[in-house]
Design a protein around this motif. Structure first.
Motif, PDB file in Angstrom:
ATOM      1  N   ALA A   1       0.842  -1.191   0.000  1.00  0.00           N
ATOM      2  CA  ALA A   1       0.000   0.000   0.000  1.00  0.00           C
ATOM      3  C   ALA A   1       0.878   1.242   0.000  1.00  0.00           C
ATOM      4  O   ALA A   1       1.966   1.244   0.584  1.00  0.00           O
ATOM      5  N   PHE A   2       0.395   2.297  -0.681  1.00  0.00           N
ATOM      6  CA  PHE A   2       1.124   3.561  -0.682  1.00  0.00           C
ATOM      7  C   PHE A   2       0.142   4.719  -0.821  1.00  0.00           C
ATOM      8  O   PHE A   2      -0.976   4.556  -1.343  1.00  0.00           O
ATOM      9  N   SER A   3       0.559   5.880  -0.361  1.00  0.00           N
ATOM     10  CA  SER A   3      -0.184   7.135  -0.538  1.00  0.00           C
ATOM     11  C   SER A   3       0.845   8.267  -0.547  1.00  0.00           C
ATOM     12  O   SER A   3       1.559   8.464   0.437  1.00  0.00           O
ATOM     13  N   VAL A   4       0.926   8.990  -1.674  1.00  0.00           N
ATOM     14  CA  VAL A   4       1.940  10.036  -1.851  1.00  0.00           C
ATOM     15  C   VAL A   4       1.262  11.314  -2.351  1.00  0.00           C
ATOM     16  O   VAL A   4       0.181  11.270  -2.936  1.00  0.00           O
ATOM     17  N   ILE A   5       1.940  12.475  -2.126  1.00  0.00           N
ATOM     18  CA  ILE A   5       1.386  13.782  -2.501  1.00  0.00           C
ATOM     19  C   ILE A   5       2.434  14.567  -3.294  1.00  0.00           C
ATOM     20  O   ILE A   5       3.611  14.628  -2.892  1.00  0.00           O
ATOM     21  N   ARG A   6       1.992  15.165  -4.395  1.00  0.00           N
ATOM     22  CA  ARG A   6       2.843  16.101  -5.152  1.00  0.00           C
ATOM     23  C   ARG A   6       2.489  17.524  -4.696  1.00  0.00           C
ATOM     24  O   ARG A   6       1.326  17.949  -4.789  1.00  0.00           O
ATOM     25  N   THR A   7       3.470  18.243  -4.222  1.00  0.00           N
ATOM     26  CA  THR A   7       3.272  19.622  -3.749  1.00  0.00           C
ATOM     27  C   THR A   7       3.958  20.645  -4.639  1.00  0.00           C
ATOM     28  O   THR A   7       3.849  21.854  -4.388  1.00  0.00           O
ATOM     29  N   ASP A   8       4.642  20.203  -5.679  1.00  0.00           N
ATOM     30  CA  ASP A   8       5.302  21.119  -6.615  1.00  0.00           C
ATOM     31  C   ASP A   8       4.231  21.923  -7.360  1.00  0.00           C
ATOM     32  O   ASP A   8       3.293  21.357  -7.927  1.00  0.00           O
ATOM     33  N   SER A   9       4.366  23.229  -7.396  1.00  0.00           N
ATOM     34  CA  SER A   9       3.371  24.098  -8.035  1.00  0.00           C
ATOM     35  C   SER A   9       3.530  24.182  -9.551  1.00  0.00           C
ATOM     36  O   SER A   9       2.676  24.759 -10.223  1.00  0.00           O
ATOM     37  N   SER A  10       4.598  23.629 -10.098  1.00  0.00           N
ATOM     38  CA  SER A  10       4.772  23.653 -11.551  1.00  0.00           C
ATOM     39  C   SER A  10       3.804  22.675 -12.209  1.00  0.00           C
ATOM     40  O   SER A  10       3.347  21.702 -11.598  1.00  0.00           O
ATOM     41  N   TYR A  11       3.492  22.946 -13.490  1.00  0.00           N
ATOM     42  CA  TYR A  11       2.576  22.071 -14.225  1.00  0.00           C
ATOM     43  C   TYR A  11       3.319  20.782 -14.593  1.00  0.00           C
ATOM     44  O   TYR A  11       4.441  20.831 -15.114  1.00  0.00           O
ATOM     45  N   PRO A  12       2.742  19.587 -14.347  1.00  0.00           N
ATOM     46  CA  PRO A  12       3.425  18.330 -14.690  1.00  0.00           C
ATOM     47  C   PRO A  12       3.738  18.246 -16.182  1.00  0.00           C
ATOM     48  O   PRO A  12       2.906  18.610 -17.026  1.00  0.00           O
ATOM     49  N   ARG A  13       4.902  17.764 -16.515  1.00  0.00           N
ATOM     50  CA  ARG A  13       5.304  17.663 -17.918  1.00  0.00           C
ATOM     51  C   ARG A  13       4.493  16.570 -18.619  1.00  0.00           C
ATOM     52  O   ARG A  13       4.211  15.512 -18.044  1.00  0.00           O
ATOM     53  N   TYR A  14       4.157  16.854 -19.880  1.00  0.00           N
ATOM     54  CA  TYR A  14       3.364  15.915 -20.651  1.00  0.00           C
ATOM     55  C   TYR A  14       4.128  14.593 -20.868  1.00  0.00           C
ATOM     56  O   TYR A  14       5.330  14.563 -21.127  1.00  0.00           O
ATOM     57  N   ASN A  15       3.351  13.524 -20.804  1.00  0.00           N
ATOM     58  CA  ASN A  15       3.847  12.167 -21.127  1.00  0.00           C
ATOM     59  C   ASN A  15       5.062  11.762 -20.306  1.00  0.00           C
ATOM     60  O   ASN A  15       5.887  10.964 -20.761  1.00  0.00           O
TER      61      ASN A  15
END
Length: 251
Positions: free
Chosen positions: A122-136
């Protein structure tokens, strides 16, 4: 009555003897012969005789005796069934059988030496970076809430299957611009699951999830993809968050 008859006979005999004596001394002639007497009464019935010696002899052929038997009578009615007898003693144990063939080799699910431990992942993670995720590209994460026993790598964004089985994956994102995310996996090479939510001058919330059956070594990750987003949205630096969760349902 037979006694009287015998008495008469004796009297007659005596008279004859007297006449004979008289004839010897006198010149007379013989008297006339008397009439025959009547038949006597039948005697008492005798006792039953002994059986034939030939029949009593055991050496008589069975065939002869069989022919002398009467005809076979009709079959009688069935009698009342008797009570059930007592159960007999248990017999001695038989000889042990031959050992069976070996079963197929079991599959390892990575539980180590303690077989009593249940398979978990089991896992649960959070992205807090305010930049837009890169495509693909796989989305990477900065905060780890749960990662048992460590099948998810936050720096690369990949979940790697260690225990084969059925898993549930879900994600949620919040942003002020349009966002498109898809759940990608080696198990979904022909049909990745994409989800989009477009900006209407308010905060955007995007959610998605799926149940996947994985084998050992297969990977699962999130990635951003291009749909109808504008170039200005991809340059947005406002606060954003993405939560990615996954766990084993059953192995």
């Amino acid at each position: 009555m037979g006694g009287y008859y015998g008495m008469a006979v004796l009297v007659g005999v005596a008279l004859l003897l007297k006449a004979a004596q008289y004839d010897a001394s006198c010149d007379g002639r013989p008297g006339a012969a008397g009439s025959p007497g009547r038949d006597g009464w039948a005697g008492v019935k005798g006792e039953k005789g002994e059986p034939d010696a030939a029949m009593a002899d055991s050496s008589v052929e069975q065939g002869v005796l069989q022919r002398m038997k009467g005809e076979l009578g009709s079959r009688g009615l069935q009698g009342v069934i008797g009570q059930k007898g007592f159960r007999g003693d248990l017999g001695a144990a038989g000889d042990p059988g031959q050992p069976g063939p070996h079963g197929p080799e079991g599959r390892s699910i990575g539980l180590g030496q303690d077989a009593s431990q249940h398979a978990v992942s089991a896992f649960s993670v959070i992205r807090t970076d305010s930049s837009y995720p890169r495509y693909n590209q796989p989305v990477t994460f900065q905060t780890t809430l749960v990662n048992k026993p460590g099948d998810f790598t936050a720096a690369t964004g990949y979940f790697t299957c260690r225990v084969p089985g059925v898993y549930y994956f879900t994600f949620h994102s919040g942003a002020k611009v349009s966002m498109c995310l898809r759940l990608a996996s080696d198990a979904l090479t022909d049909n990745p699951l994409g989800f989009c939510d477009y900006n209407r001058n308010s905060d955007q919330v995007l959610s998605g999830g799926a149940v996947l059956q994985l084998t050992v070594g297969q990977k699962v990750w999130l990635e951003s993809f291009k749909d109808r987003q504008t170039d200005s949205e991809t340059r947005d630096t406002q606060e954003k968050s993405i939560i990615f969760n996954g766990f084993l349902l059953f192995s």
